[in-house]
Design a protein around this motif. Sequence first.
Motif, short mmCIF file in Angstrom:
data_model
loop_
_atom_site.label_atom_id
_atom_site.label_comp_id
_atom_site.label_asym_id
_atom_site.label_seq_id
_atom_site.Cartn_x
_atom_site.Cartn_y
_atom_site.Cartn_z
N ASP A 56 64.45 59.12 -3.75
CA ASP A 56 63.04 59.46 -3.59
C ASP A 56 62.74 59.47 -2.10
O ASP A 56 63.64 59.40 -1.25
CB ASP A 56 62.12 58.50 -4.36
CG ASP A 56 62.41 57.04 -4.05
OD1 ASP A 56 62.72 56.74 -2.88
OD2 ASP A 56 62.33 56.21 -4.96
N THR A 57 61.47 59.53 -1.76
CA THR A 57 61.09 59.64 -0.35
C THR A 57 61.31 58.37 0.45
O THR A 57 61.40 58.42 1.68
CB THR A 57 59.60 60.04 -0.26
OG1 THR A 57 58.81 59.05 -0.95
CG2 THR A 57 59.37 61.41 -0.89
N SER A 58 61.44 57.24 -0.23
CA SER A 58 61.55 55.97 0.49
C SER A 58 62.85 55.22 0.25
O SER A 58 63.13 54.25 0.96
CB SER A 58 60.37 55.05 0.10
OG SER A 58 60.39 54.79 -1.30
#
Length: 296
Positions: A56-58
């Motif tokens: 995911d983005t993190s």
Amino acid sequence: LASQRLDEGRVHVLESHLSYRIALRTFSAMESRAVLGLPDAYTLPSAPGNGYLKTDTSTLIRFRAAYVSAPHRATTVSASRAAASRQVAAFAAGYMAPTLPPSVDHADQQPDVSDANPPGKPLLQIILDRLQGEGPPAHQIWLPPLANPPTLDQLLPPLAPDPEHGLVPLSRPDRSELSVPIGIVDRPFDGLRDLLMVDLAGGAGHVGVVGAPQSGKSTLLRTLILSLALTHTPRQVQFYCLDFGGGALGGLADLPHVGGVASRLDVDRVTRIVAEVSGLLTARERLFADHSLASM
């Protein structure tokens, strides 16, 4: 989407369709940023297998991949249980005299090679063997390939001897129908297999078998005759055979449904069979005309 060099324009077009990204060591920080959004993949060690997984983005997970195509190396043991047990003394309250160090048996230090994993077997195959049978099986998309041709007792319902009709299928509802199975039709795109049925009723009563030599023409005729004989009585179906081929139909001569089998060498028997069938057709035509019957 997998490549050694990615086109950034294509990656951005697929941005919304990518659920995770895997990047090994890249050639430049720009390529790492195009895949992961970070330059971290460029700073990975040069040893093979180092990479990053982005879900995911993190979340960015660093991993080290394993090479599973090499031959499996069996584990070794430093000492056997017997050697270790000699070094254990039972607890007691009395005096215990000192003993010499236990001798080391070199035979107990031999590598413990498992018979289940012989040398040279790839690690991936060993993993697959251990995973086999664990958990619910996946849905099989394709049916297994057709191997040996099915027999008639596999195509028909269960067979059993009947005091009136002989060996017949138990669950056949109507013995007057002329529709019988002679094989299996494989439908791989539908994931199904259907019976190959032959309907000899009415105008479909004529059958032609065409094939090259040794292609199974006589076998198909034998299958058709036996399938009709298993599902009908001799009063319902009769066969008169002129076998001008290899004589494969001669084995059916003892069937009660077969009026006769003649080869090309039996001139008199061929003439008799042709005359018998011609007289039968003439008698039926006269019978139909007398009773105003239009067809069978």
